[in-house]
Design an enzyme around this catalytic site. Structure first.
Site, mmCIF file in Angstrom:
data_model
loop_
_atom_site.group_PDB
_atom_site.id
_atom_site.type_symbol
_atom_site.label_atom_id
_atom_site.label_comp_id
_atom_site.label_asym_id
_atom_site.label_seq_id
_atom_site.Cartn_x
_atom_site.Cartn_y
_atom_site.Cartn_z
ATOM 1 C CE LYS A 53 -0.572 0.140 4.993
ATOM 2 N NZ LYS A 53 -1.271 -0.412 6.141
ATOM 3 N NE ARG A 148 -5.552 -0.270 11.767
ATOM 4 C CZ ARG A 148 -4.624 -0.421 10.816
ATOM 5 N NH1 ARG A 148 -3.896 0.607 10.428
ATOM 6 N NH2 ARG A 148 -4.421 -1.606 10.264
HETATM 7 C C1 LIG Z 1 -0.358 -1.151 6.776
HETATM 8 C C2 LIG Z 1 -0.623 -2.434 7.431
HETATM 9 C C3 LIG Z 1 0.412 -3.370 7.555
HETATM 10 C C4 LIG Z 1 1.827 -3.094 7.128
HETATM 11 O O1 LIG Z 1 2.410 -2.169 7.986
HETATM 12 P P1 LIG Z 1 3.944 -1.734 7.850
HETATM 13 O O2 LIG Z 1 4.194 -0.955 9.086
HETATM 14 O O3 LIG Z 1 4.018 -0.907 6.618
HETATM 15 O O4 LIG Z 1 4.765 -2.956 7.767
HETATM 16 C C5 LIG Z 1 0.105 -4.592 8.133
HETATM 17 N N1 LIG Z 1 -1.143 -4.890 8.546
HETATM 18 C C6 LIG Z 1 -2.160 -4.001 8.448
HETATM 19 C C7 LIG Z 1 -3.500 -4.406 8.932
HETATM 20 C C8 LIG Z 1 -1.923 -2.751 7.893
HETATM 21 O O5 LIG Z 1 -2.941 -1.892 7.800
#
Ligand SMILES: *Cc1c(COP(=O)(O)O)cnc(C)c1O
Length: 382
Positions: A53, A148
């Site tokens: 993402k 969250r």
């Molecule tokens: C963005 C996200 C990740 C990845 O996080 P990083 O800190 O970029 O490794 C993993 N799990 C969820 C649910 C996320 O929203």
């Protein structure tokens, strides 16, 4: 003195006319980082979901991750997963933002796995799966304090897991997971990981079979891996940030984890063109109000200094703190939406109008730059 022709070539951008500003993606550096991460995880019995993402879902990056040992490609946006699929990614796709009910119809066409934290959504998902005659795999989220997504009570998570297992025919309960170090900044300590393992065991006991997936979090959950305290029960991490940033990521800058120093912080480089180099005072002259973003700023008076203005701004990358100049002695001092001011007084090399300055990038600037329509993306090594 340069000849007129040389001066004209310099003025027209020197070596060719590539459209700027440019975000250079170095796939060799990127794949090196991916192999490093999947290697660490493999040694700890953990599979990696490669989270794309932050690159606004660049399909080439998804293909890199697949090549480098990721077992899933993950994103928070369905369009990005669709792009990965269209580009030929063969490993399963995972939706990591708990989905909107309104996107379930599309979601089960695009991807095989999703994170879930609401019974209403699961019921709607079941209806959609039956309608389309598809099976979809879910990972139920446990909120272990970061506040969250996720079920907050263990009993509730276990009840929902049992319900999915026994009552929902279109949905396969693949596992449980958690997310930490996000909105609540909670650290993925050994204690939190043990708690996740304990919740997983409670679910397994209730459904009478082992879960395939226990997903222990994101980049920050590499800390218990580095410390050798990750419970064996945890067998998946969803990794984005550190793969793209290496040592410019929080693991290094906030938690001082030197393990990531072996990684490259030059997978993404911003190149911007100099449009003015004047020597000016460092403190504004006149009565001070607010800056371009309505903020009261403070200015340190360092006398008159030479500075460069670059044709790139906060509209493209967000925050000046996320840019790390590759030119020795350069310091980013101020920016508007479309201008960036760099102090070049202490630079050894001559910087002139038409030159390009290069920057290493932190996480949020990569997120914004890959989404900005003003930025030309140049891919090297793919
Ligand atoms: C963005 C996200 C990740 C990845 O996080 P990083 O800190 O970029 O490794 C993993 N799990 C969820 C649910 C996320 O929203």
């Amino acid at each position: 003195m340069p000849t007129k022709r040389q001066a004209a070539r310099h003025a027209s951008g020197g070596k060719g006319m590539k459209k700027r500003p440019t975000l250079v993606v170095d796939h060799d550096n990127l794949r090196y980082n991916m192999r490093t991460v999947t290697g660490w995880c493999r040694d700890a019995g953990i599979d990696v979901a490669g989270v794309i993402k932050v690159t606004t879902g660049m399909a080439s990056v998804a293909l890199d991750y697949e090549e480098c040992g990721a077992k899933w490609i993950a994103s928070s946006r369905l369009e990005q997963l669709q792009r990965a699929k269209d580009a030929g990614v063969k490993i399963p796709l995972l939706m990591i933002r708990v989905p909107m009910i309104s996107e379930l119809e599309e979601m089960i066409k695009v991807c095989d796995y999703s994170l879930q934290s609401s019974l209403d959504t699961l019921k709607a998902l079941e209806a959609e799966c039956l309608k389309q005659d598809r099976t979809h795999n879910v990972i139920l989220m446990a909120d272990l304090g970061d506040l969250r997504e996720g079920f907050f009570e263990k009993e509730e998570l276990v009840d929902v897991a049992e319900y999915v297992e026994n009552k929902l025919d279109g949905i396969h309960l693949a596992g449980i997971g958690t997310n930490l170090g996000c909105v609540g900044s909670v650290k993925p300590t050994e204690e939190k990981m043990l708690m996740l393992a304990d919740w997983a065991e409670a679910v397994e006991e209730a459904i009478g079979r082992p879960l395939e997936i226990v997903s222990g979090g994101a980049t920050s959950s590499l800390m218990p891996v580095f410390d050798g305290v990750m419970p064996p029960k945890v067998n998946m991490l969803r990794i984005g940030a550190v793969t793209f940033c290496g040592p410019t990521e929080d693991l290094r800058t906030c938690y001082g984890r030197t393990e990531v120093d072996v990684m490259s912080d030059e997978a993404f480089i911003l190149e911007a063109e100099v449009i003015e180099t004047n020597t000016k005072p460092t403190h504004p002259i006149g009565e001070l109000g607010v800056d371009a973003f309505g903020k009261k700023a403070t200015y340190t008076d360092r006398g008159r200094r030479r500075r460069a203005i670059l044709a790139v701004g906060r509209a493209d990358y967000g925050d000046i703190d996320d840019l790390i100049p590759l030119t020795e002695g350069a310091q980013v001092t101020m920016a508007s939406g479309d201008h960036t001011i760099v102090d070049i007084e202490d630079c050894k090399e001559q910087i002139r109008v038409g030159d390009v300055m290069r920057f290493k990038l932190k996480y949020s600037s990569i997120l914004r730059l890959t989404a900005s329509e003003n930025i030309t993306i140049e891919e090297k090594g793919r």
